[in-house]
Design a protein around this motif. Sequence first.
Motif, PDB file in Angstrom:
ATOM      1  N   HIS A 102       0.926  -1.139   0.110  1.00  0.00           N
ATOM      2  CA  HIS A 102      -0.296  -0.004   0.063  1.00  0.00           C
ATOM      3  C   HIS A 102       1.058   1.086  -0.241  1.00  0.00           C
ATOM      4  O   HIS A 102       2.006   1.120   0.678  1.00  0.00           O
ATOM      5  N   THR A 191      -6.753  -7.533   2.847  1.00  0.00           N
ATOM      6  CA  THR A 191      -6.232  -6.511   2.112  1.00  0.00           C
ATOM      7  C   THR A 191      -5.580  -5.451   2.794  1.00  0.00           C
ATOM      8  O   THR A 191      -5.926  -5.293   4.162  1.00  0.00           O
ATOM      9  N   ASP A 193      -6.029  -2.002   2.706  1.00  0.00           N
ATOM     10  CA  ASP A 193      -7.356  -1.258   2.993  1.00  0.00           C
ATOM     11  C   ASP A 193      -7.845  -1.731   4.257  1.00  0.00           C
ATOM     12  O   ASP A 193      -8.334  -0.906   5.046  1.00  0.00           O
ATOM     13  N   ASP A 194      -8.261  -2.957   4.303  1.00  0.00           N
ATOM     14  CA  ASP A 194      -8.936  -3.748   5.508  1.00  0.00           C
ATOM     15  C   ASP A 194      -8.082  -3.661   6.826  1.00  0.00           C
ATOM     16  O   ASP A 194      -8.636  -3.268   7.755  1.00  0.00           O
ATOM     17  N   GLY A 369      -6.798  -1.070  -3.982  1.00  0.00           N
ATOM     18  CA  GLY A 369      -7.383  -0.514  -2.963  1.00  0.00           C
ATOM     19  C   GLY A 369      -7.821   0.925  -3.658  1.00  0.00           C
ATOM     20  O   GLY A 369      -7.855   1.388  -4.730  1.00  0.00           O
ATOM     21  N   LYS A 370      -8.284   1.811  -2.620  1.00  0.00           N
ATOM     22  CA  LYS A 370      -9.132   3.014  -2.962  1.00  0.00           C
ATOM     23  C   LYS A 370      -8.062   4.019  -3.732  1.00  0.00           C
ATOM     24  O   LYS A 370      -8.443   4.590  -4.596  1.00  0.00           O
ATOM     25  N   LEU A 393      -9.345   5.384   2.518  1.00  0.00           N
ATOM     26  CA  LEU A 393      -9.533   3.610   2.343  1.00  0.00           C
ATOM     27  C   LEU A 393     -10.791   3.420   1.944  1.00  0.00           C
ATOM     28  O   LEU A 393     -11.938   3.970   2.070  1.00  0.00           O
TER      29      LEU A 393
END
Length: 426
Positions: A102, A191, A193-194, A369-370, A393
């Motif tokens: 990320h 992930t 993001d999670d 991810g976002k 996120l």
Amino acid sequence: MIHKMFISWNWRSHQGIHQRLSILVAAALLLLVVGLLRSRFEYSMTNIPDHTTIVIDDTSTQRIKIIHPSKGPGDPPILAYWIFGFRGESKRMLRLLKAVYHPRNQYLLHLLDGEDEERMELAVSLESENVFRAFGNVNVVGKSYAVNYQNMESGASALAAMLHAAALLLRISPLWDWFFTLSSSDYPLFTQDDILFAFTSLPRDLNFVGFTNWTTDQKGQHNFNRIVVDPSLYSKQATNLHYAVETRELPTSFDIFEGSPWMALSRAFMEHCIKGWDSFPRKLLMYYANVVSPLESYFQTVLCNSPEFRNTIVNQDLRCSVPINVSNYDNLVHKVGAIFARPFKEGDPTLDELDKYILNRSQQGVVPGKWCNNIGNYSSCSNSTNWGGIDSLDPGFYGQKLQNILSYFTAGNRHMVVNHCHGSSY
């Protein structure tokens, strides 16, 4: 010599002016060439495997503006990952990196005993992808050294490698919040993001460390009464531990605690261990230099014997060490509360299942991810040059579940080991 030539010249003559200009131009070109050669030499020297780190810079013809994460009260945390492997495992390390990547985080890859050629190939592979150059958050340790990490009884060389990695990450970035260790046989179950979403609501001083509660003291005393020497601390090749015939008494000035060698440690605690004013972490290092498996005890012991960190411990290592596949994913994640699973063998088909059904990762790409939602084709996240914001996120269903699990761990001191640290484990 050039200075003498300038003094002896007739500066007032027309011919002297032309010759003076010629000399000035020649001198400037000479200095430029020398400077260029010197800079290229220094660049090559800082990128050869004998140096401490190889920073993945943008050396391509395509200029990419480095994007830095925002660090504010409402922003997600920044995680620091140390990913290590052994000879022939660089491709597994690269796959793991893409599975946990990320743009907000920091990553340090260390091929502990691989050849220089393999290490340079890993660095070149990283440099070839736009996403790593654009965010400038992936580094490779450019030096190998012997580490006994592969053995069940690891020795002090493994602890030295982990502390070295943490020290490098502290130097690389002043922003990260938690330090994670991952081997090439690990793989994420969520992930990023999670994971970042779940950690956002937690106090940044928490330390996730698994503890072992012994009902008898025989095994514990045996581990610490033995005196061992780890030759890997001073050898080029990893070497088995040497055991002394003599034994020693258990320490009386501090209590010893044991647990899992896998953990997530706060930045404040890592600074305490590496560059803090308290001498206890360094004194403890001297003792653990002759312990069989210091990674299973050193950090637990520092935490429990440091009053300022005793109340920051969560008795969870966030790891799953049982066989896992997509069919039992929900049950294991919800029951165990693991973020990473291990150990996976090379080519394990479970990794492909996790990529496809959980991480949504393409074969060669990073986990979307976002930050790359605006690209459309998630498989292009790695090599795009037009990413979205990295400070927001997009957690999914499992991100919400993970947040609830971590909140349960830390709410009401359910898993805190404050009371455990008040007395010796032996």
